[in-house]
Design a protein around this motif. Sequence first.
Motif, PDB file in Angstrom:
ATOM      1  N   UNK A  87       0.882  -1.155  -0.036  1.00  0.00           N
ATOM      2  CA  UNK A  87      -0.050  -0.110   0.096  1.00  0.00           C
ATOM      3  C   UNK A  87       0.847   1.260   0.166  1.00  0.00           C
ATOM      4  N   UNK A  88       1.986   1.108   0.692  1.00  0.00           N
ATOM      5  CA  UNK A  88       2.983   2.358   0.802  1.00  0.00           C
ATOM      6  C   UNK A  88       3.293   2.933  -0.830  1.00  0.00           C
ATOM      7  N   UNK A  89       3.252   1.806  -1.651  1.00  0.00           N
ATOM      8  CA  UNK A  89       3.859   2.245  -3.054  1.00  0.00           C
ATOM      9  C   UNK A  89       2.741   3.136  -3.548  1.00  0.00           C
ATOM     10  N   UNK A  90       1.591   3.172  -3.493  1.00  0.00           N
ATOM     11  CA  UNK A  90       0.384   4.142  -4.107  1.00  0.00           C
ATOM     12  C   UNK A  90       0.750   5.502  -3.273  1.00  0.00           C
ATOM     13  N   UNK A  91       1.389   5.644  -2.008  1.00  0.00           N
ATOM     14  CA  UNK A  91       1.498   7.147  -1.888  1.00  0.00           C
ATOM     15  C   UNK A  91       2.949   7.681  -1.869  1.00  0.00           C
ATOM     16  N   UNK A  92       3.815   6.723  -2.395  1.00  0.00           N
ATOM     17  CA  UNK A  92       5.237   7.201  -2.505  1.00  0.00           C
ATOM     18  C   UNK A  92       5.390   7.777  -3.851  1.00  0.00           C
ATOM     19  N   UNK A  93       4.493   8.518  -4.480  1.00  0.00           N
ATOM     20  CA  UNK A  93       4.664   9.218  -5.983  1.00  0.00           C
ATOM     21  C   UNK A  93       4.158  10.388  -5.904  1.00  0.00           C
ATOM     22  N   UNK A  94       4.327  11.079  -6.795  1.00  0.00           N
ATOM     23  CA  UNK A  94       3.545  12.363  -7.268  1.00  0.00           C
ATOM     24  C   UNK A  94       2.069  12.053  -7.632  1.00  0.00           C
ATOM     25  N   UNK A  95       1.708  10.968  -7.784  1.00  0.00           N
ATOM     26  CA  UNK A  95       0.397  10.592  -8.192  1.00  0.00           C
ATOM     27  C   UNK A  95       0.432   9.461  -9.406  1.00  0.00           C
ATOM     28  N   UNK A  96      -0.696   9.268  -9.791  1.00  0.00           N
ATOM     29  CA  UNK A  96      -0.684   8.292 -10.954  1.00  0.00           C
ATOM     30  C   UNK A  96      -1.676   8.860 -12.057  1.00  0.00           C
ATOM     31  N   UNK A  97      -1.168   8.712 -13.050  1.00  0.00           N
ATOM     32  CA  UNK A  97      -1.863   9.271 -14.491  1.00  0.00           C
ATOM     33  C   UNK A  97      -2.179   8.177 -15.289  1.00  0.00           C
ATOM     34  N   UNK A  98      -3.611   8.242 -15.535  1.00  0.00           N
ATOM     35  CA  UNK A  98      -3.853   7.052 -16.720  1.00  0.00           C
ATOM     36  C   UNK A  98      -3.258   7.090 -17.996  1.00  0.00           C
ATOM     37  N   UNK A  99      -2.838   5.819 -18.260  1.00  0.00           N
ATOM     38  CA  UNK A  99      -2.006   5.684 -19.728  1.00  0.00           C
ATOM     39  C   UNK A  99      -2.993   5.117 -20.748  1.00  0.00           C
ATOM     40  N   UNK A 100      -3.595   3.934 -20.297  1.00  0.00           N
ATOM     41  CA  UNK A 100      -4.451   3.128 -21.053  1.00  0.00           C
ATOM     42  C   UNK A 100      -5.464   2.323 -20.274  1.00  0.00           C
ATOM     43  N   UNK A 101      -6.521   2.162 -21.024  1.00  0.00           N
ATOM     44  CA  UNK A 101      -7.720   1.425 -20.442  1.00  0.00           C
ATOM     45  C   UNK A 101      -8.137   0.431 -21.648  1.00  0.00           C
ATOM     46  N   UNK A 102      -8.033  -0.872 -21.148  1.00  0.00           N
ATOM     47  CA  UNK A 102      -8.516  -1.963 -22.268  1.00  0.00           C
ATOM     48  C   UNK A 102      -9.513  -2.671 -21.524  1.00  0.00           C
ATOM     49  N   UNK A 103     -10.542  -3.312 -22.443  1.00  0.00           N
ATOM     50  CA  UNK A 103     -11.446  -4.292 -22.042  1.00  0.00           C
ATOM     51  C   UNK A 103     -10.793  -5.632 -22.124  1.00  0.00           C
ATOM     52  N   UNK A 104     -11.538  -6.800 -21.352  1.00  0.00           N
ATOM     53  CA  UNK A 104     -11.116  -8.166 -21.343  1.00  0.00           C
ATOM     54  C   UNK A 104     -10.689  -8.779 -22.843  1.00  0.00           C
ATOM     55  N   UNK A 105     -11.523  -8.111 -23.902  1.00  0.00           N
ATOM     56  CA  UNK A 105     -11.020  -8.634 -25.221  1.00  0.00           C
ATOM     57  C   UNK A 105      -9.813  -7.904 -25.816  1.00  0.00           C
ATOM     58  N   UNK A 106      -9.293  -6.925 -25.085  1.00  0.00           N
ATOM     59  CA  UNK A 106      -8.072  -6.336 -25.575  1.00  0.00           C
ATOM     60  C   UNK A 106      -8.312  -5.030 -26.300  1.00  0.00           C
ATOM     61  N   UNK A 107      -9.693  -4.525 -26.576  1.00  0.00           N
ATOM     62  CA  UNK A 107      -9.946  -3.296 -27.150  1.00  0.00           C
ATOM     63  C   UNK A 107      -9.848  -2.346 -26.316  1.00  0.00           C
ATOM     64  N   UNK A 108      -9.382  -1.266 -26.877  1.00  0.00           N
ATOM     65  CA  UNK A 108      -9.260  -0.088 -26.014  1.00  0.00           C
ATOM     66  C   UNK A 108     -10.705   0.386 -25.577  1.00  0.00           C
ATOM     67  N   UNK A 109     -10.686   0.745 -24.285  1.00  0.00           N
ATOM     68  CA  UNK A 109     -12.215   1.531 -23.923  1.00  0.00           C
ATOM     69  C   UNK A 109     -12.195   2.829 -24.242  1.00  0.00           C
ATOM     70  N   UNK A 110     -12.264   3.162 -25.166  1.00  0.00           N
ATOM     71  CA  UNK A 110     -12.450   4.548 -25.747  1.00  0.00           C
ATOM     72  C   UNK A 110     -13.608   5.541 -25.324  1.00  0.00           C
TER      73      UNK A 110
END
Length: 168
Positions: free
Chosen positions: A45-68
């Motif tokens: 859990x410490x890994x979540x807070x030891x950064x300047x935050x997290x930026x979404x890079x990609x989102x894909x569905x179970x079938x591998x298609x991008x969640x556009x």
Amino acid sequence: MQTRHTLIATALILSSAACTTAGAAGDMAASGAGADRERTARFSADELVNTGGWTLQSATAANGAAIGDMRPADVTFDMHFSDGQVNASGGCNQLRGDYKVVGKHLELNLPIVTRMSCTDEKNLADRRFSERMSRAFKVELLEPQPYRLRLTSDDGDVMVFQAEPISL
């Protein structure tokens, strides 16, 4: 002397083969033909807070298609974790909630808490992000730097966030 060199060379070859076998066994995943290799790091859990935050890079569905439909091209979603609380921003509104880490699972509750007057597209992006993120995920920390946080839902959706540097 030649026997000593032969033994050292044999040891290096065996060591290299062991590393290759370990990679094929699943602790290393190729991120594309000829691309750098990524590996799963230990996660806490410490890994979540030891950064300047997290930026979404990609989102894909179970079938591998991008969640556009999750975000318009001009929207960036980021999350910040602290003391059991998570704050996110993106399309327009602020999303706040809580999170819990149990083993290799991350549970998020991320309701929208502001109702800003933005375009319908940006408000819709906030709502879709909130709906997709307010659930439990298998969580993995990927290396090498910069760290990436891979969240996999029970239905197979995968969201990958990149760690941002801590601002001073």
